[in-house]
Motif scaffolding. Structure first.
Motif, PDB file in Angstrom:
ATOM      1  N   SER A 120       1.145  -1.308  -0.237  1.00  0.00           N
ATOM      2  CA  SER A 120       0.202  -0.056  -0.286  1.00  0.00           C
ATOM      3  C   SER A 120       0.503   1.543  -0.061  1.00  0.00           C
ATOM      4  O   SER A 120       0.436   2.248   0.504  1.00  0.00           O
ATOM      5  CB  SER A 120      -1.290   0.108   1.685  1.00  0.00           C
ATOM      6  N   LEU A 121       1.334   1.630  -0.659  1.00  0.00           N
ATOM      7  CA  LEU A 121       2.753   2.913  -0.665  1.00  0.00           C
ATOM      8  C   LEU A 121       2.241   3.541  -1.381  1.00  0.00           C
ATOM      9  O   LEU A 121       1.591   2.991  -2.516  1.00  0.00           O
ATOM     10  CB  LEU A 121       4.456   1.463  -1.907  1.00  0.00           C
ATOM     11  N   PRO A 122       2.687   4.458  -1.384  1.00  0.00           N
ATOM     12  CA  PRO A 122       2.143   6.074  -1.884  1.00  0.00           C
ATOM     13  C   PRO A 122       2.563   5.601  -3.434  1.00  0.00           C
ATOM     14  O   PRO A 122       3.992   5.645  -3.538  1.00  0.00           O
ATOM     15  CB  PRO A 122       1.909   7.522  -1.292  1.00  0.00           C
ATOM     16  N   ALA A 123       2.447   6.467  -4.756  1.00  0.00           N
ATOM     17  CA  ALA A 123       3.254   7.011  -5.458  1.00  0.00           C
ATOM     18  C   ALA A 123       2.272   8.182  -6.291  1.00  0.00           C
ATOM     19  O   ALA A 123       1.662   8.051  -6.675  1.00  0.00           O
ATOM     20  CB  ALA A 123       2.407   5.453  -7.063  1.00  0.00           C
ATOM     21  N   ALA A 124       3.617   9.194  -6.924  1.00  0.00           N
ATOM     22  CA  ALA A 124       3.264  10.550  -7.017  1.00  0.00           C
ATOM     23  C   ALA A 124       2.943   9.939  -8.313  1.00  0.00           C
ATOM     24  O   ALA A 124       3.128   9.192  -8.989  1.00  0.00           O
ATOM     25  CB  ALA A 124       4.594  11.300  -7.511  1.00  0.00           C
ATOM     26  N   GLU A 125       2.138  10.749  -9.007  1.00  0.00           N
ATOM     27  CA  GLU A 125       1.314  10.971 -10.804  1.00  0.00           C
ATOM     28  C   GLU A 125       2.756  10.816 -11.317  1.00  0.00           C
ATOM     29  O   GLU A 125       3.131  12.280 -11.256  1.00  0.00           O
ATOM     30  CB  GLU A 125       0.412  12.230 -10.365  1.00  0.00           C
ATOM     31  N   ASN A 126       2.564  10.606 -12.851  1.00  0.00           N
ATOM     32  CA  ASN A 126       3.450  10.588 -13.734  1.00  0.00           C
ATOM     33  C   ASN A 126       3.346  11.818 -14.526  1.00  0.00           C
ATOM     34  O   ASN A 126       1.741  12.085 -14.746  1.00  0.00           O
ATOM     35  CB  ASN A 126       3.578   9.855 -14.361  1.00  0.00           C
ATOM     36  N   GLN A 127       3.991  12.344 -14.826  1.00  0.00           N
ATOM     37  CA  GLN A 127       4.040  13.402 -15.175  1.00  0.00           C
ATOM     38  C   GLN A 127       3.000  13.961 -16.789  1.00  0.00           C
ATOM     39  O   GLN A 127       2.787  14.500 -16.366  1.00  0.00           O
ATOM     40  CB  GLN A 127       4.923  14.612 -15.945  1.00  0.00           C
ATOM     41  N   VAL A 128       3.293  12.657 -16.782  1.00  0.00           N
ATOM     42  CA  VAL A 128       3.220  12.380 -18.716  1.00  0.00           C
ATOM     43  C   VAL A 128       1.310  12.387 -18.569  1.00  0.00           C
ATOM     44  O   VAL A 128       0.121  12.771 -19.576  1.00  0.00           O
ATOM     45  CB  VAL A 128       3.791  10.827 -19.493  1.00  0.00           C
ATOM     46  N   SER A 129       0.800  12.428 -17.386  1.00  0.00           N
ATOM     47  CA  SER A 129      -0.686  12.244 -17.415  1.00  0.00           C
ATOM     48  C   SER A 129      -1.615  12.847 -17.453  1.00  0.00           C
ATOM     49  O   SER A 129      -2.350  12.753 -17.434  1.00  0.00           O
ATOM     50  CB  SER A 129      -1.185  10.828 -16.181  1.00  0.00           C
ATOM     51  N   THR A 130      -0.475  14.182 -16.809  1.00  0.00           N
ATOM     52  CA  THR A 130      -0.866  15.320 -16.948  1.00  0.00           C
ATOM     53  C   THR A 130      -1.520  16.006 -18.310  1.00  0.00           C
ATOM     54  O   THR A 130      -2.068  16.583 -17.946  1.00  0.00           O
ATOM     55  CB  THR A 130      -0.400  16.057 -15.864  1.00  0.00           C
ATOM     56  N   TYR A 131      -0.939  15.123 -19.086  1.00  0.00           N
ATOM     57  CA  TYR A 131      -1.235  15.748 -20.514  1.00  0.00           C
ATOM     58  C   TYR A 131      -1.944  14.413 -21.146  1.00  0.00           C
ATOM     59  O   TYR A 131      -2.961  15.118 -22.060  1.00  0.00           O
ATOM     60  CB  TYR A 131       0.456  15.756 -21.078  1.00  0.00           C
ATOM     61  N   ILE A 132      -2.388  13.336 -20.871  1.00  0.00           N
ATOM     62  CA  ILE A 132      -3.125  13.053 -20.947  1.00  0.00           C
ATOM     63  C   ILE A 132      -4.834  12.535 -19.993  1.00  0.00           C
ATOM     64  O   ILE A 132      -5.704  12.966 -21.190  1.00  0.00           O
ATOM     65  CB  ILE A 132      -2.379  11.629 -20.877  1.00  0.00           C
ATOM     66  N   GLY A 133      -5.137  13.103 -19.142  1.00  0.00           N
ATOM     67  CA  GLY A 133      -5.443  12.735 -18.284  1.00  0.00           C
ATOM     68  C   GLY A 133      -6.807  11.539 -19.141  1.00  0.00           C
ATOM     69  O   GLY A 133      -6.697  10.457 -18.614  1.00  0.00           O
ATOM     70  N   GLY A 134      -7.628  11.646 -19.795  1.00  0.00           N
ATOM     71  CA  GLY A 134      -9.177  10.525 -20.025  1.00  0.00           C
ATOM     72  C   GLY A 134      -9.356  10.766 -20.837  1.00  0.00           C
ATOM     73  O   GLY A 134      -9.708   9.759 -21.864  1.00  0.00           O
ATOM     74  N   ASP A 135      -8.137  10.983 -21.956  1.00  0.00           N
ATOM     75  CA  ASP A 135      -7.736  11.108 -23.433  1.00  0.00           C
ATOM     76  C   ASP A 135      -7.905  10.228 -24.172  1.00  0.00           C
ATOM     77  O   ASP A 135      -6.508  10.057 -24.028  1.00  0.00           O
ATOM     78  CB  ASP A 135      -7.431  12.624 -24.351  1.00  0.00           C
ATOM     79  N   GLN A 136      -8.129   9.019 -24.870  1.00  0.00           N
ATOM     80  CA  GLN A 136      -7.858   8.120 -25.054  1.00  0.00           C
ATOM     81  C   GLN A 136      -6.708   8.189 -26.756  1.00  0.00           C
ATOM     82  O   GLN A 136      -5.986   7.596 -27.422  1.00  0.00           O
ATOM     83  CB  GLN A 136      -8.813   6.655 -25.993  1.00  0.00           C
ATOM     84  N   THR A 137      -7.415   9.643 -27.479  1.00  0.00           N
ATOM     85  CA  THR A 137      -6.689   9.558 -28.668  1.00  0.00           C
ATOM     86  C   THR A 137      -5.626   9.912 -27.991  1.00  0.00           C
ATOM     87  O   THR A 137      -4.518  10.333 -29.038  1.00  0.00           O
ATOM     88  CB  THR A 137      -7.932  10.516 -29.851  1.00  0.00           C
ATOM     89  N   MET A 138      -5.196  11.104 -26.897  1.00  0.00           N
ATOM     90  CA  MET A 138      -4.116  11.333 -26.555  1.00  0.00           C
ATOM     91  C   MET A 138      -3.059   9.940 -26.604  1.00  0.00           C
ATOM     92  O   MET A 138      -1.462  10.407 -26.659  1.00  0.00           O
ATOM     93  CB  MET A 138      -3.944  12.471 -25.227  1.00  0.00           C
ATOM     94  N   VAL A 139      -3.073   9.443 -26.023  1.00  0.00           N
ATOM     95  CA  VAL A 139      -2.934   7.843 -25.688  1.00  0.00           C
ATOM     96  C   VAL A 139      -2.147   7.739 -27.062  1.00  0.00           C
ATOM     97  O   VAL A 139      -1.109   7.505 -26.642  1.00  0.00           O
ATOM     98  CB  VAL A 139      -3.415   6.661 -24.974  1.00  0.00           C
TER      99      VAL A 139
END
Length: 270
Positions: A120-139
């Motif tokens: 149950s370790l915490p983990a910082a959000e990846n920087q790339v995810s801030t540009y993807i969000g939930g956008d499948q096309t961006m993936v």
């Protein structure tokens, strides 16, 4: 005197400082090359997921161009030239290293993901995810960027320039280890800004170091830059593929096994 000077410039401390400086120079160069994208669309500063896919793609591409630019400047300033770049078509044996690197990377990231879940370790959000969000096309766009810009630029600078510079003072394995730690440390401020604790920052940084070590080992064994580039691109492409499936089928709300796939998919170390 010449021998003493050479011993200093090729010594462990100086080689490590130069390698670290080269790694940092990539970050500074990226700040410069991404300025046009940020000036054209200031929202990339504050709300990147609300900007167009084109704006986000240009920003990320220019970021990796900065890495390549830093490496190119080093080759020019030191007189090494492009002959210093170990680029050739892989042999059948070297393609085997590519496959081993991809499978090893997948195994490593699954192991990390399982460990994070079990403890149950915490983990910082990846920087790339801030540009993807939930956008499948961006993936899908990110998969293209990984193959054409991300993997070639990062491997060129951090393997063929940084790691190879360390060969002057260290063994191949020592150079891989030091270059990997340097690569992880330059990511530390980015993850620290996205996390709420030192532990949450340490988890993704450890993952970055491990991934860099895998690609660095491939380069050390083959002296062929295309080998870690190919392994890096295919591995990150696989991760983004999993992320696309996670978004398409909403795997975050599925069973624990699917949730594990989501964790692996979002642990993208660019």
């Amino acid at each position: 005197m010449a021998t003493s000077s050479r011993r200093w410039t090729d010594g462990p401390l100086w080689s490590t400082l130069i390698a670290a400086g080269l790694a940092i120079s990539g970050l500074f160069a990226a700040q410069f090359t991404t300025l046009p994208a940020l000036l054209l669309d200031p929202a990339l500063f504050t709300a990147p997921t609300e900007t167009s896919i084109a704006s986000r793609a240009i920003l990320l591409i220019l970021n990796f161009v900065g890495f390549a630019l830093a490496g190119a400047v080093y080759l020019a300033v030191t007189g090494r030239g492009w002959a210093y770049v170990d680029l050739r078509m892989p042999t059948r044996r070297e393609w085997g290293y590519v496959l081993a690197g991809v499978l090893g990377g997948i195994a490593f990231y699954v192991l990390v993901s399982v460990t994070v879940q079990l403890l149950s370790l915490p983990a910082a959000e990846n920087q790339v995810s801030t540009y993807i969000g939930g956008d499948q096309t961006m993936v899908l766009v990110m998969i293209v960027i990984v193959f054409l810009f991300n993997a070639p630029a990062e491997e060129f600078l951090y393997r063929n320039i940084v790691q190879k510079r360390l060969y002057d003072a260290f063994s191949r394995l020592q150079a891989v280890a030091i270059a990997s730690v340097i690569f992880g440390l330059i990511h530390f401020p980015v993850y620290a800004a996205l996390s709420e604790s030192l532990l949450a920052t340490a988890v993704p940084v450890t993952v970055v170091v491990g991934g860099a070590a895998i690609f660095g080992y491939l380069y050390a064994k083959t002296d062929n830059l295309l080998v870690p580039i190919a392994a890096h691109a295919v591995f990150n492409g696989f991760q983004f593929g999993l992320l696309y499936l996670a978004l398409e089928y909403d795997l975050e709300t599925a069973d624990p096994t699917s949730s594990l796939l989501v964790d692996v998919a979002t642990a993208v170390a660019l």
